[in-house]
Design a protein around this motif. Structure first.
Motif, PDB file in Angstrom:
ATOM      1  N   ILE A   1     -31.561 -11.685  67.404  1.00 30.89           N
ATOM      2  CA  ILE A   1     -32.355 -12.963  65.997  1.00 30.89           C
ATOM      3  C   ILE A   1     -33.774 -12.705  65.938  1.00 30.89           C
ATOM      4  N   ARG A   2     -34.161 -11.702  64.687  1.00 31.82           N
ATOM      5  CA  ARG A   2     -35.660 -11.346  64.608  1.00 31.82           C
ATOM      6  C   ARG A   2     -35.965 -12.926  63.382  1.00 31.82           C
ATOM      7  N   ASN A   3     -36.226 -13.552  64.243  1.00 38.77           N
ATOM      8  CA  ASN A   3     -37.845 -15.138  63.174  1.00 38.77           C
ATOM      9  C   ASN A   3     -38.662 -13.735  62.133  1.00 38.77           C
ATOM     10  N   ALA A   4     -39.195 -14.233  61.040  1.00 44.92           N
ATOM     11  CA  ALA A   4     -40.077 -14.365  60.297  1.00 44.92           C
ATOM     12  C   ALA A   4     -41.359 -14.919  60.800  1.00 44.92           C
ATOM     13  N   GLY A   5     -42.490 -13.998  61.362  1.00 49.64           N
ATOM     14  CA  GLY A   5     -43.820 -14.436  61.643  1.00 49.64           C
ATOM     15  C   GLY A   5     -43.924 -14.862  63.260  1.00 49.64           C
ATOM     16  N   SER A   6     -42.340 -14.278  63.863  1.00 48.69           N
ATOM     17  CA  SER A   6     -42.811 -14.663  65.116  1.00 48.69           C
ATOM     18  C   SER A   6     -42.475 -12.858  65.889  1.00 48.69           C
ATOM     19  N   PRO A   7     -43.095 -12.730  67.145  1.00 53.14           N
ATOM     20  CA  PRO A   7     -42.738 -10.969  67.779  1.00 53.14           C
ATOM     21  C   PRO A   7     -41.602 -11.332  68.751  1.00 53.14           C
ATOM     22  N   ASN A   8     -41.453 -12.148  69.086  1.00 51.81           N
ATOM     23  CA  ASN A   8     -39.966 -12.860  70.140  1.00 51.81           C
ATOM     24  C   ASN A   8     -38.862 -12.180  69.169  1.00 51.81           C
ATOM     25  N   VAL A   9     -38.010 -11.987  69.849  1.00 52.21           N
ATOM     26  CA  VAL A   9     -36.341 -12.048  68.944  1.00 52.21           C
ATOM     27  C   VAL A   9     -35.573 -13.233  70.172  1.00 52.21           C
ATOM     28  N   ASN A  10     -34.899 -14.000  69.535  1.00 45.34           N
ATOM     29  CA  ASN A  10     -33.468 -14.474  69.895  1.00 45.34           C
ATOM     30  C   ASN A  10     -32.542 -13.473  70.051  1.00 45.34           C
ATOM     31  N   VAL A  11     -32.500 -14.233  71.816  1.00 41.98           N
ATOM     32  CA  VAL A  11     -30.972 -12.746  72.330  1.00 41.98           C
ATOM     33  C   VAL A  11     -29.844 -13.559  72.633  1.00 41.98           C
ATOM     34  N   ASN A  12     -28.599 -13.908  71.920  1.00 41.85           N
ATOM     35  CA  ASN A  12     -26.782 -14.403  72.330  1.00 41.85           C
ATOM     36  C   ASN A  12     -26.699 -13.025  72.713  1.00 41.85           C
ATOM     37  N   SER A  13     -26.207 -13.353  74.583  1.00 41.05           N
ATOM     38  CA  SER A  13     -25.497 -12.415  75.324  1.00 41.05           C
ATOM     39  C   SER A  13     -23.937 -12.839  75.844  1.00 41.05           C
ATOM     40  N   PHE A  14     -23.144 -11.947  75.214  1.00 38.22           N
ATOM     41  CA  PHE A  14     -21.369 -12.793  74.783  1.00 38.22           C
ATOM     42  C   PHE A  14     -21.187 -11.297  76.075  1.00 38.22           C
ATOM     43  N   THR A  15     -19.595 -11.690  76.236  1.00 36.55           N
ATOM     44  CA  THR A  15     -18.321 -11.349  77.289  1.00 36.55           C
ATOM     45  C   THR A  15     -17.155 -11.801  76.542  1.00 36.55           C
ATOM     46  N   ARG A  16     -16.738  -9.937  76.377  1.00 36.57           N
ATOM     47  CA  ARG A  16     -15.001 -10.575  75.427  1.00 36.57           C
ATOM     48  C   ARG A  16     -13.783 -11.094  76.276  1.00 36.57           C
ATOM     49  N   MET A  17     -13.351 -12.355  75.326  1.00 40.18           N
ATOM     50  CA  MET A  17     -12.589 -13.158  76.257  1.00 40.18           C
ATOM     51  C   MET A  17     -11.170 -12.000  76.725  1.00 40.18           C
ATOM     52  N   LYS A  18     -10.362 -11.519  77.570  1.00 43.58           N
ATOM     53  CA  LYS A  18      -9.468 -10.999  78.039  1.00 43.58           C
ATOM     54  C   LYS A  18      -8.433 -11.787  77.941  1.00 43.58           C
TER      55      LYS A  18
ATOM     56  N   GLU B   1     -23.126 -16.168  77.164  1.00 45.12           N
ATOM     57  CA  GLU B   1     -22.857 -15.831  78.842  1.00 45.12           C
ATOM     58  C   GLU B   1     -25.123 -16.355  78.964  1.00 45.12           C
ATOM     59  N   SER B   2     -25.484 -16.345  77.960  1.00 47.04           N
ATOM     60  CA  SER B   2     -26.687 -16.441  77.958  1.00 47.04           C
ATOM     61  C   SER B   2     -27.919 -16.742  76.100  1.00 47.04           C
ATOM     62  N   ARG B   3     -28.293 -17.414  76.226  1.00 47.68           N
ATOM     63  CA  ARG B   3     -29.164 -17.312  75.428  1.00 47.68           C
ATOM     64  C   ARG B   3     -30.631 -17.828  75.493  1.00 47.68           C
ATOM     65  N   THR B   4     -31.311 -16.138  75.154  1.00 49.86           N
ATOM     66  CA  THR B   4     -32.572 -16.263  75.815  1.00 49.86           C
ATOM     67  C   THR B   4     -33.697 -15.854  74.440  1.00 49.86           C
ATOM     68  N   VAL B   5     -35.332 -15.629  74.873  1.00 53.73           N
ATOM     69  CA  VAL B   5     -35.762 -14.635  74.001  1.00 53.73           C
ATOM     70  C   VAL B   5     -36.433 -13.994  74.939  1.00 53.73           C
ATOM     71  N   ARG B   6     -36.733 -12.856  73.950  1.00 53.74           N
ATOM     72  CA  ARG B   6     -37.180 -11.535  74.522  1.00 53.74           C
ATOM     73  C   ARG B   6     -38.473 -10.904  73.687  1.00 53.74           C
ATOM     74  N   LYS B   7     -39.663 -11.298  74.760  1.00 57.29           N
ATOM     75  CA  LYS B   7     -40.832 -11.222  74.033  1.00 57.29           C
ATOM     76  C   LYS B   7     -41.175 -10.094  74.450  1.00 57.29           C
ATOM     77  N   PRO B   8     -42.544  -9.630  73.571  1.00 55.94           N
ATOM     78  CA  PRO B   8     -43.000  -8.457  72.605  1.00 55.94           C
ATOM     79  C   PRO B   8     -43.724  -7.519  74.167  1.00 55.94           C
ATOM     80  N   ASP B   9     -43.276  -8.667  75.534  1.00 60.12           N
ATOM     81  CA  ASP B   9     -43.304  -7.004  76.539  1.00 60.12           C
ATOM     82  C   ASP B   9     -41.832  -6.779  77.213  1.00 60.12           C
TER      83      ASP B   9
END
Length: 160
Positions: free
Chosen positions: A143-160, A45-53
């Motif tokens: 996904i937590r990347n070493a040395g970065s406070p940001n988190v990569n988030v891959n979001s999905f929905t189940r296929m039916k 559904e999306s590939r996003t970056v979640r920042k510390p805030d």
């Protein structure tokens, strides 16, 4: 009449004891494990970056991407993501694909993808842990990347 009432009362007591023993005496059904609930095919559904805030922004170059991830009961997975508007010039840099076994740590709610094959030759034999958030038909792999406070988030929905 009195005998009929006594017979009815005895039958009711026996029947209620039978039903109570069949439900109360059984152990509770165990909750399905995280691994069991992850099995299936999931649409990106999306590939996003979640920042510390807590704010989310699209992962650069991947806004509107298409893709799927699949986990099977035997412990194997595959993943393919494609950037929108791919060109011949972008080649493999706009496509992610890998496959291999996976393991789930139920306590830490982490899945690790063990790459047997990867479009990127440097990814072969990689072990990539992802934090799992699974709520109903929505799956997020963080996904937590070493040395970065940001988190990569891959979001999905189940296929039916």
């Amino acid at each position: 009449m009195k005998i009929v009432r006594i017979i009815v009362a005895v039958v009711v007591l026996i029947a209620s004891g039978f039903w109570a023993s069949n439900s109360a005496g059984k152990p509770p059904v165990p909750a399905r494990s995280l691994r069991e609930r992850m099995v299936g095919t999931w649409k990106l559904e999306s590939r996003t970056v979640r920042k510390p805030d807590g704010s989310l922004t699209p992962l650069p170059g991947w806004d509107g991407a298409v893709g799927y991830i699949a986990y099977d009961r035997a412990g194997f997975m595959s993943l393919q993501f494609m950037q929108p508007n791919r060109t011949k010039e972008s080649g493999a840099s706009s496509y992610v694909a890998y496959f291999g076994p996976y393991t789930v740590d139920e306590k830490t709610r982490t899945v690790t993808h063990h790459h047997t094959g990867d479009l990127n030759p440097d990814g072969v034999a990689a072990n990539q842990p992802r934090e799992v958030v699974l709520e109903g038909n929505n799956l997020s792999l963080n996904i937590r990347n070493a040395g970065s406070p940001n988190v990569n988030v891959n979001s999905f929905t189940r296929m039916k």
